[in-house]
Design a protein around this motif. Structure first.
Motif, short mmCIF file in Angstrom:
data_model
loop_
_atom_site.label_atom_id
_atom_site.label_comp_id
_atom_site.label_asym_id
_atom_site.label_seq_id
_atom_site.Cartn_x
_atom_site.Cartn_y
_atom_site.Cartn_z
N GLU A 1 23.27 53.66 29.53
CA GLU A 1 22.44 54.44 30.44
C GLU A 1 23.13 54.61 31.79
O GLU A 1 23.16 55.70 32.35
N LEU A 2 23.73 53.55 32.31
CA LEU A 2 24.36 53.61 33.62
C LEU A 2 25.63 54.46 33.60
O LEU A 2 25.96 55.12 34.59
N LEU A 3 26.33 54.46 32.48
CA LEU A 3 27.58 55.23 32.38
C LEU A 3 27.37 56.63 31.82
O LEU A 3 28.32 57.39 31.67
N LYS A 4 26.13 56.98 31.54
CA LYS A 4 25.83 58.32 31.04
C LYS A 4 26.23 59.36 32.08
O LYS A 4 25.83 59.30 33.23
N GLY A 5 27.05 60.30 31.69
CA GLY A 5 27.49 61.34 32.62
C GLY A 5 28.75 61.00 33.37
O GLY A 5 29.32 61.85 34.06
N ALA A 6 29.24 59.76 33.24
CA ALA A 6 30.49 59.39 33.92
C ALA A 6 31.63 60.24 33.39
O ALA A 6 31.77 60.44 32.18
N GLY A 7 32.44 60.76 34.29
CA GLY A 7 33.58 61.57 33.88
C GLY A 7 33.27 63.03 33.62
O GLY A 7 34.14 63.78 33.20
N ILE A 8 32.04 63.45 33.87
CA ILE A 8 31.67 64.85 33.69
C ILE A 8 31.45 65.48 35.05
O ILE A 8 30.63 65.01 35.84
N LEU A 9 32.20 66.53 35.34
CA LEU A 9 32.08 67.19 36.63
C LEU A 9 30.92 68.18 36.60
O LEU A 9 30.75 68.92 35.65
N LEU A 10 30.16 68.19 37.67
CA LEU A 10 29.00 69.05 37.78
C LEU A 10 29.27 70.21 38.73
O LEU A 10 30.29 70.26 39.41
N LYS A 11 28.33 71.15 38.79
CA LYS A 11 28.41 72.20 39.79
C LYS A 11 28.33 71.59 41.17
O LYS A 11 27.64 70.61 41.39
N LYS A 12 29.04 72.15 42.10
CA LYS A 12 28.91 71.67 43.47
C LYS A 12 28.84 72.86 44.42
O LYS A 12 29.31 73.96 44.12
N VAL A 13 28.27 72.63 45.55
CA VAL A 13 28.17 73.65 46.60
C VAL A 13 28.93 73.14 47.80
O VAL A 13 28.66 72.06 48.31
#
Length: 311
Positions: free
Chosen positions: A286-298
């Motif tokens: 759960e804590l590492l979910k999404g680690a290493g995935i870049l998201l949209k940024k503004v």
């Protein structure tokens, strides 16, 4: 999700910048102007953060970037460490931590390391003075973007964790060791409980957050000079460009991306098994979910930037 395990404070510019200081980046800024603003923002942040933590009665505080990770240096424990003139000196220096891997696998190993070395008598520990300063400097080692086979990156990693999503497991090649032009200056680690509030003056520097307490000479320590070290990860080009600017992206990344002079190592690898043992498989996932995935940024100019490649 991390808030359940640690206290996290998120600041905006108004929380640490003086009201009459505007360091927001503008489209018309030159690369040098952007760099200058970043450095000034950094120094203001270090100063105000130190005061904030002092008021909370915090003690040991590490001043490093989010792509840098504290570890126990293999180089310090190596028979080839040039700091020690004899095997007897090496044995004395490393005796507080007989098993580096096991020590790193337990929570709080950085604080426990400092406590162990500070409790050693000066006459038996050649590193006692270095680790007893109010401000010590943790030398840095830089890691390039050279990949390793999956059977090596996944080695020692629980089967339910994807090592390629975590830079500390994915990238194993170090730049030339003990070369400050490659590894950069050391970063400060300060015991704020020993600094009076009236001494928390302005003038913070990136590598010497409290100049009155952080000696100039220790900024130049090479990796392996003390048992504590910081590993600095360049990361993939996608992640590097995600946090860098314009035309400097590819040139800056290529300067270090393919350096393998220091060879591969797994010095920092014990952290992942220790982490999973500490919190359990379900919470670790759960804590590492999404680690290493870049998201949209503004960015500051309200232009949306997209990236879908992992760190």
């Amino acid at each position: 999700k991390w808030f359940q395990l640690m206290h996290i404070t998120i600041w905006e510019d108004k929380d640490f910048l003086p009201r009459d200081v505007d360091l927001l980046r503008k489209p018309s800024d030159t690369p040098d102007e952007r760099r200058s603003k970043n450095i000034r923002r950094h120094t203001y942040l270090l100063h105000q953060c130190s005061i904030h933590l002092k008021r909370l009665n915090r003690t040991w505080t590490a001043y490093h970037d989010i792509d840098e990770y504290l570890t126990i240096s293999e180089d310090f424990f190596s028979p080839d460490n040039p700091r020690f003139a004899s095997e007897e000196e090496l044995v004395k220096a490393t005796s507080p931590i007989p098993n580096r891997t096991a020590f790193m696998s337990e929570p709080g190993f950085v604080l426990r390391l400092l406590q162990k070395y500070m409790s050693e008598p000066k006459t038996t520990s050649p590193t006692h003075d270095d680790l007893s300063e109010t401000c010590l400097h943790a030398p840095r080692a830089k890691y390039s973007a050279v990949e390793s086979p999956r059977e090596l990156t996944q080695k020692g990693v629980p089967f339910y964790i994807n090592a390629d999503r975590l830079d500390t497991l994915r990238y194993r090649y170090r730049t030339t060791r003990r070369k400050l032009d490659r590894n950069g200056l050391a970063k400060g680690v300060i015991d704020l409980s020993r600094v009076p509030m009236e001494k928390m003056g302005e003038g913070s520097l990136v590598h010497r957050p409290l100049p009155d307490y952080c000696p100039k000479r220790t900024v130049f320590w090479s990796y392996g000079h003390i048992p504590l070290g910081i590993q600095h990860y360049l990361g993939s080009f996608e992640s590097f460009s995600y946090r860098s600017d314009g035309n400097t992206k590819r040139k800056g990344w290529h300067q270090s991306a393919f350096i393998t002079d220091g060879g591969p190592d797994d010095e920092i690898r014990p952290w992942i098994q220790g982490f999973c043992n500490s919190v359990g498989p379900s919470l670790a996932l759960e804590l590492l979910k999404g680690a290493g995935i870049l998201l949209k940024k503004v960015d500051e100019h309200n232009s949306t930037m997209n990236s879908t490649v992992g760190v």
